[in-house]
Design an enzyme around this catalytic site. Structure first.
Site, PDB file in Angstrom:
ATOM      1  N   GLY A 157       0.816  -1.210   0.000  1.00  0.00           N
ATOM      2  CA  GLY A 157       0.000   0.000   0.000  1.00  0.00           C
ATOM      3  C   GLY A 157       0.848   1.258   0.000  1.00  0.00           C
ATOM      4  O   GLY A 157       0.566   2.225  -0.705  1.00  0.00           O
TER       5      GLY A 157
ATOM      6  N   ARG B 272       7.257   1.854   0.946  1.00  0.00           N
ATOM      7  CA  ARG B 272       7.531   0.425   1.123  1.00  0.00           C
ATOM      8  C   ARG B 272       7.812  -0.229  -0.225  1.00  0.00           C
ATOM      9  O   ARG B 272       8.596  -1.173  -0.316  1.00  0.00           O
ATOM     10  CB  ARG B 272       6.371  -0.275   1.825  1.00  0.00           C
ATOM     11  CG  ARG B 272       6.688  -1.708   2.262  1.00  0.00           C
ATOM     12  CD  ARG B 272       5.563  -2.287   3.092  1.00  0.00           C
ATOM     13  NE  ARG B 272       5.437  -1.547   4.341  1.00  0.00           N
ATOM     14  CZ  ARG B 272       4.330  -1.531   5.083  1.00  0.00           C
ATOM     15  NH1 ARG B 272       3.257  -2.188   4.674  1.00  0.00           N
ATOM     16  NH2 ARG B 272       4.291  -0.855   6.206  1.00  0.00           N
TER      17      ARG B 272
ATOM     18  N   ARG C  98       1.543  11.096  -8.959  1.00  0.00           N
ATOM     19  CA  ARG C  98       0.886  11.360  -7.676  1.00  0.00           C
ATOM     20  C   ARG C  98       1.663  10.820  -6.482  1.00  0.00           C
ATOM     21  O   ARG C  98       1.097  10.554  -5.417  1.00  0.00           O
ATOM     22  CB  ARG C  98      -0.545  10.814  -7.667  1.00  0.00           C
ATOM     23  CG  ARG C  98      -1.444  11.411  -8.737  1.00  0.00           C
ATOM     24  CD  ARG C  98      -2.842  10.836  -8.679  1.00  0.00           C
ATOM     25  NE  ARG C  98      -3.692  11.424  -9.710  1.00  0.00           N
ATOM     26  CZ  ARG C  98      -4.925  11.866  -9.508  1.00  0.00           C
ATOM     27  NH1 ARG C  98      -5.459  11.790  -8.304  1.00  0.00           N
ATOM     28  NH2 ARG C  98      -5.626  12.366 -10.496  1.00  0.00           N
TER      29      ARG C  98
ATOM     30  N   ARG D 170      -0.380  -8.894  -3.142  1.00  0.00           N
ATOM     31  CA  ARG D 170      -0.359  -7.816  -2.148  1.00  0.00           C
ATOM     32  C   ARG D 170       0.606  -8.181  -1.038  1.00  0.00           C
ATOM     33  O   ARG D 170       0.582  -9.312  -0.515  1.00  0.00           O
ATOM     34  CB  ARG D 170      -1.761  -7.584  -1.582  1.00  0.00           C
ATOM     35  CG  ARG D 170      -1.751  -6.746  -0.301  1.00  0.00           C
ATOM     36  CD  ARG D 170      -3.067  -6.109   0.022  1.00  0.00           C
ATOM     37  NE  ARG D 170      -3.179  -5.748   1.418  1.00  0.00           N
ATOM     38  CZ  ARG D 170      -2.461  -4.802   2.033  1.00  0.00           C
ATOM     39  NH1 ARG D 170      -1.572  -4.113   1.361  1.00  0.00           N
ATOM     40  NH2 ARG D 170      -2.644  -4.552   3.321  1.00  0.00           N
TER      41      ARG D 170
ATOM     42  N   GLY E  13       1.596  -6.555   2.570  1.00  0.00           N
ATOM     43  CA  GLY E  13       1.195  -5.457   3.438  1.00  0.00           C
ATOM     44  C   GLY E  13       1.071  -5.872   4.885  1.00  0.00           C
ATOM     45  O   GLY E  13       1.298  -7.021   5.258  1.00  0.00           O
ATOM     46  N   SER E  14       0.687  -4.925   5.701  1.00  0.00           N
ATOM     47  CA  SER E  14       0.509  -5.163   7.125  1.00  0.00           C
ATOM     48  C   SER E  14      -0.957  -5.464   7.426  1.00  0.00           C
ATOM     49  O   SER E  14      -1.846  -5.203   6.609  1.00  0.00           O
ATOM     50  CB  SER E  14       0.972  -3.945   7.929  1.00  0.00           C
ATOM     51  OG  SER E  14       0.244  -2.796   7.530  1.00  0.00           O
TER      52      SER E  14
ATOM     53  N   MET F 157      -7.005  -3.743   4.418  1.00  0.00           N
ATOM     54  CA  MET F 157      -7.863  -2.801   3.709  1.00  0.00           C
ATOM     55  C   MET F 157      -7.922  -2.976   2.185  1.00  0.00           C
ATOM     56  O   MET F 157      -8.529  -2.149   1.519  1.00  0.00           O
ATOM     57  CB  MET F 157      -7.421  -1.367   4.019  1.00  0.00           C
ATOM     58  CG  MET F 157      -7.486  -1.012   5.492  1.00  0.00           C
ATOM     59  SD  MET F 157      -7.066   0.710   5.848  1.00  0.00           S
ATOM     60  CE  MET F 157      -8.501   1.559   5.165  1.00  0.00           C
ATOM     61  N   GLU F 158      -7.327  -4.025   1.624  1.00  0.00           N
ATOM     62  CA  GLU F 158      -7.256  -4.088   0.158  1.00  0.00           C
ATOM     63  C   GLU F 158      -7.589  -5.435  -0.491  1.00  0.00           C
ATOM     64  O   GLU F 158      -8.014  -5.484  -1.647  1.00  0.00           O
ATOM     65  CB  GLU F 158      -5.849  -3.686  -0.316  1.00  0.00           C
ATOM     66  CG  GLU F 158      -5.510  -2.221  -0.183  1.00  0.00           C
ATOM     67  CD  GLU F 158      -4.978  -1.829   1.182  1.00  0.00           C
ATOM     68  OE1 GLU F 158      -5.080  -0.654   1.561  1.00  0.00           O
ATOM     69  OE2 GLU F 158      -4.471  -2.731   1.891  1.00  0.00           O
TER      70      GLU F 158
ATOM     71  N   ASP G 136      -0.065  -5.194  14.117  1.00  0.00           N
ATOM     72  CA  ASP G 136      -0.874  -4.752  15.260  1.00  0.00           C
ATOM     73  C   ASP G 136      -1.751  -5.915  15.705  1.00  0.00           C
ATOM     74  O   ASP G 136      -2.009  -6.847  14.935  1.00  0.00           O
ATOM     75  CB  ASP G 136      -1.772  -3.577  14.868  1.00  0.00           C
ATOM     76  CG  ASP G 136      -0.998  -2.434  14.248  1.00  0.00           C
ATOM     77  OD1 ASP G 136      -0.593  -1.535  14.988  1.00  0.00           O
ATOM     78  OD2 ASP G 136      -0.791  -2.448  13.014  1.00  0.00           O
TER      79      ASP G 136
ATOM     80  N   ARG H 268       8.667  -1.773  11.208  1.00  0.00           N
ATOM     81  CA  ARG H 268       7.618  -2.162  10.269  1.00  0.00           C
ATOM     82  C   ARG H 268       8.155  -2.500   8.889  1.00  0.00           C
ATOM     83  O   ARG H 268       7.484  -3.158   8.112  1.00  0.00           O
ATOM     84  CB  ARG H 268       6.556  -1.068  10.173  1.00  0.00           C
ATOM     85  CG  ARG H 268       5.688  -1.013  11.416  1.00  0.00           C
ATOM     86  CD  ARG H 268       4.667   0.099  11.360  1.00  0.00           C
ATOM     87  NE  ARG H 268       3.860   0.108  12.566  1.00  0.00           N
ATOM     88  CZ  ARG H 268       2.608  -0.324  12.640  1.00  0.00           C
ATOM     89  NH1 ARG H 268       2.006  -0.793  11.563  1.00  0.00           N
ATOM     90  NH2 ARG H 268       1.946  -0.286  13.773  1.00  0.00           N
TER      91      ARG H 268
END
Length: 235
Positions: free
Chosen positions: A20, A24, A43, A87, A89-90, A180-181, A204, A217
């Site tokens: 995300g 990273r 962007r 993906r 990610g965390s 979230m993805e 977390d 992280r």
């Protein structure tokens, strides 16, 4: 070139890792790929292409949440011919037996709704990982001495949760973690006949309140990236 990626034809590899966070993406590319080069920074969403053991790989940031992921994954598949999207990610653990730094391989991803829900309408579509990638990732983890958790996760567009009742019910039903993805990624991959997987690191814990410090992280996520690469190119 596309509106949100802007890379030239041929700059994007058929296999893409999708964190995300664009920073990273830079860290993963510079750490794990040979000769990485920045192919997009539209962007501020950084993307790099290099090679891993001779295989071309792109690491492309997706932004936070399913709407943002949907934009990048759609352009990667439809305009750049990407066939494998993983993906990296965390996530936040939801089960007591899942600990910080553990790796989760998302077999399925539940959600209240995704950007694709407008197409599916009243159907409760069940988005799932590609079996070949999932199997290869599990084997790669074992080869690295990592025992991953394999099962269902929860994809939400609400970072600051105000539905503890929903969290309780998802936990009760065995959901391993929240992120979230992934649900939208799996849905898009199914629609366009691509392969998708989410390889996640627990940063977390919703039950204990534990969290990895910011400086850990990235360094704590190395195993996740190595598993994702080995899953994309087994053997």
């Amino acid at each position: 070139m596309t509106i949100h990626i802007g890379a030239a034809p041929g700059d994007i590899a058929p296999t893409v890792l999708m964190p995300g966070d664009p920073l990273r993406a830079r860290w993963a590319a510079e750490t794990f790929l040979d000769a990485p080069r920045c192919v997009t920074e539209v962007r501020g969403m950084l993307g790099y292409t290099g090679t891993w053991r001779g295989h071309p790989v792109t690491v492309q940031g997706s932004g936070m949440g399913m709407p943002s992921l949907s934009i990048y994954a759609s352009e990667l598949i439809r305009e750049y011919g990407v066939t494998t999207l993983i993906r990296i990610g965390s996530c936040g653990a939801m089960q007591p037996h899942v600990a910080l730094r553990d790796v989760i391989l998302a077999m399925t991803a539940s959600s209240i709704g995704t950007p694709s829900s407008t197409i599916l309408r009243e159907v409760n579509f069940a988005p799932c990982a590609d079996w070949g990638l999932l199997q290869a990732a599990a084997a790669a983890a074992q080869d690295q001495g990592v025992t991953p958790h394999v099962g269902g996760i929860w994809s939400t567009d609400t970072f600051y949760d105000e539905r503890p009742d929903l969290t309780d019910q998802l936990t009760r039903h065995g959901t391993l973690a929240v992120e979230m993805e992934a649900a939208e990624l799996y849905t898009l991959a199914a629609r366009h006949k691509a392969r998708a997987l989410a390889v996640l690191t627990v940063s977390d814990h919703l039950q204990t309140g534990q969290a990895l410090p910011g400086d850990q992280r990235e360094t704590g996520f190395a195993a996740m990236v190595e598993i994702a690469l080995a899953a994309a190119f087994p053997g």
